[in-house]
Design a protein around this motif. Structure first.
Motif, PDB file in Angstrom:
ATOM      1  N   TYR B  35      71.516  46.549  48.768  1.00  0.00           N
ATOM      2  CA  TYR B  35      72.136  47.774  49.281  1.00  0.00           C
ATOM      3  C   TYR B  35      73.608  47.524  49.544  1.00  0.00           C
ATOM      4  CZ  TYR B  35      67.383  49.369  50.400  1.00  0.00           C
ATOM      5  OH  TYR B  35      66.071  49.743  50.336  1.00  0.00           O
ATOM      6  N   LEU B  43      72.812  53.282  54.228  1.00  0.00           N
ATOM      7  CA  LEU B  43      72.630  52.295  53.160  1.00  0.00           C
ATOM      8  C   LEU B  43      72.341  53.008  51.841  1.00  0.00           C
ATOM      9  CD1 LEU B  43      71.253  50.964  55.913  1.00  0.00           C
ATOM     10  CD2 LEU B  43      70.914  49.088  54.337  1.00  0.00           C
ATOM     11  N   LEU B  45      71.039  52.240  47.895  1.00  0.00           N
ATOM     12  CA  LEU B  45      70.351  51.252  47.075  1.00  0.00           C
ATOM     13  C   LEU B  45      71.110  51.035  45.767  1.00  0.00           C
ATOM     14  CD1 LEU B  45      67.802  49.480  46.697  1.00  0.00           C
ATOM     15  CD2 LEU B  45      66.723  51.480  45.646  1.00  0.00           C
ATOM     16  N   LYS B  57      67.376  50.142  38.397  1.00  0.00           N
ATOM     17  CA  LYS B  57      68.545  50.720  39.031  1.00  0.00           C
ATOM     18  C   LYS B  57      68.155  51.523  40.261  1.00  0.00           C
ATOM     19  CE  LYS B  57      71.108  51.137  34.684  1.00  0.00           C
ATOM     20  NZ  LYS B  57      71.742  52.059  33.724  1.00  0.00           N
ATOM     21  N   GLY B  58      69.060  51.504  41.226  1.00  0.00           N
ATOM     22  CA  GLY B  58      68.899  52.324  42.418  1.00  0.00           C
ATOM     23  C   GLY B  58      69.799  53.540  42.351  1.00  0.00           C
ATOM     24  N   GLU B  59      70.376  53.886  43.489  1.00  0.00           N
ATOM     25  CA  GLU B  59      71.220  55.077  43.580  1.00  0.00           C
ATOM     26  C   GLU B  59      72.630  54.867  43.034  1.00  0.00           C
ATOM     27  OE1 GLU B  59      70.322  54.996  47.950  1.00  0.00           O
ATOM     28  OE2 GLU B  59      70.272  57.159  47.649  1.00  0.00           O
TER      29      GLU B  59
END
Lengths: 111, 118
Positions: B35, B43, B45, B57-59
Motif C-alpha cells: 500500500y 491507504l 492498494l 494489480k491493485g488500485e
C-alpha cells in the motif's frame, strides 16, 4: 469487498464513549465486518471483527443490527491515545481477495 | 516473532532513480500486499499477491513492479522514481487460520517505509 461509508472525522473528549457508524448496504451473506485502527506514522492494526449482534473485546465493542446493513464501533471512555484513524472493512476471506481501505474516520480526542 | 518487516525505514531518491522496497513476513501467510499512504489520506492498494508465484494489480499500480520471491518475501520496485511517488509505503500479510471459516482474516502490517523523491 462491499462498499462502506463512514464519517470523515469525529471529535470527542477524554472519558466519553465514542460511537463510529459504518454503512454497508450491499453486505453479502458470508461477509464479516472488520475494524482497523491506525495511529500516526504506523500501519493499521486489527481491532475487532463481527458477523452479527454484538462482539466485545478488551479494546472495543461492535454492534451489528439484524439487517447487517450498518455497524457501530464503540470505544468506551476514550483517552488521548485513542486519537487515530478508524477503518471499516466488509468482506469474506479469500486468499485471492484484495483488502481495500477507504478513507476511514479520523477521531480526535481532546483533554 | 517479528511479524512483518520492511526495509528500509526511510529513503530519499532523486527523480529517475530506481529502488526496491523489501518486505518479509514470518507468519507463513499466503497473501501479501503493498500500500501507499499519502499525507492525510487513506491507504491505497498498489499490488497484492494471493500466494507464492502470483501477483495482481491493485488500485494504483502504475509506476511500480512487484516480485513474490517466495512465501516469505514480497518486494516493490520503483523503476524510475517520480515526485508523485513520495509517500509512506506499507506492506501487509494475511493468512487464514484453521477453523476460521469465511471471516475476513486479520492483516498484519509492517512499520512502513517513508520515501521522498526529490
Amino acid at each position: 469487498l462491499a462498499k462502506t461509508t463512514q464519517p470523515i472525522s469525529m471529535d470527542s473528549y477524554e472519558g466519553q464513549e465514542v460511537n463510529i457508524t459504518c454503512s454497508h448496504n450491499n453486505i453479502a451473506t458470508n461477509d464479516y465486518i472488520t475494524w482497523y485502527q491506525q495511529f500516526p506514522s504506523q500501519g493499521p492494526r486489527f481491532i475487532i471483527q463481527g458477523y452479527k449482534t454484538k462482539v466485545t473485546n478488551e479494546v472495543a465493542s461492535l454492534f451489528i443490527p439484524a439487517d447487517r446493513k450498518s455497524s457501530t464501533l464503540s470505544l468506551p471512555r476514550v483517552s488521548l491515545s485513542d486519537t487515530a484513524v478508524y477503518y471499516c472493512l466488509v468482506g469474506a476471506y479469500s486468499s485471492a481477495s484484495k483488502i481495500i481501505f477507504g478513507s476511514g474516520t479520523r477521531l480526535s480526542i481532546r483533554p | 516473532n517479528a511479524g512483518v518487516t520492511q526495509t528500509p525505514k526511510f529513503q530519499v531518491l532523486k527523480t529517475g532513480q530506481s529502488m526496491t522496497l523489501q518486505c518479509a513476513q514470518d507468519m507463513n501467510h499466503n497473501s501479501m500486499y503493498w500500500y501507499r499512504q499519502d499525507p492525510g489520506m487513506g491507504l491505497r492498494l498498489i499490488y497484492y499477491s494471493a500466494s507464492e508465484g502470483t501477483t495482481d494489480k491493485g488500485e494504483v499500480p502504475n509506476g511500480y513492479n512487484v516480485s513474490r520471491l517466495n512465501k516469505r518475501e514480497f518486494s516493490l520496485r520503483l523503476e524510475s522514481a517520480a515526485p508523485s511517488q513520495t509517500s509512506v509505503y506499507f506492506c501487509a500479510s494475511r493468512g487464514r487460520e484453521p477453523g476460521q471459516g469465511t471471516s475476513l482474516a486479520e492483516a498484519f502490517f509492517g512499520q512502513g517505509t517513508r520515501l521522498t523523491v526529490v
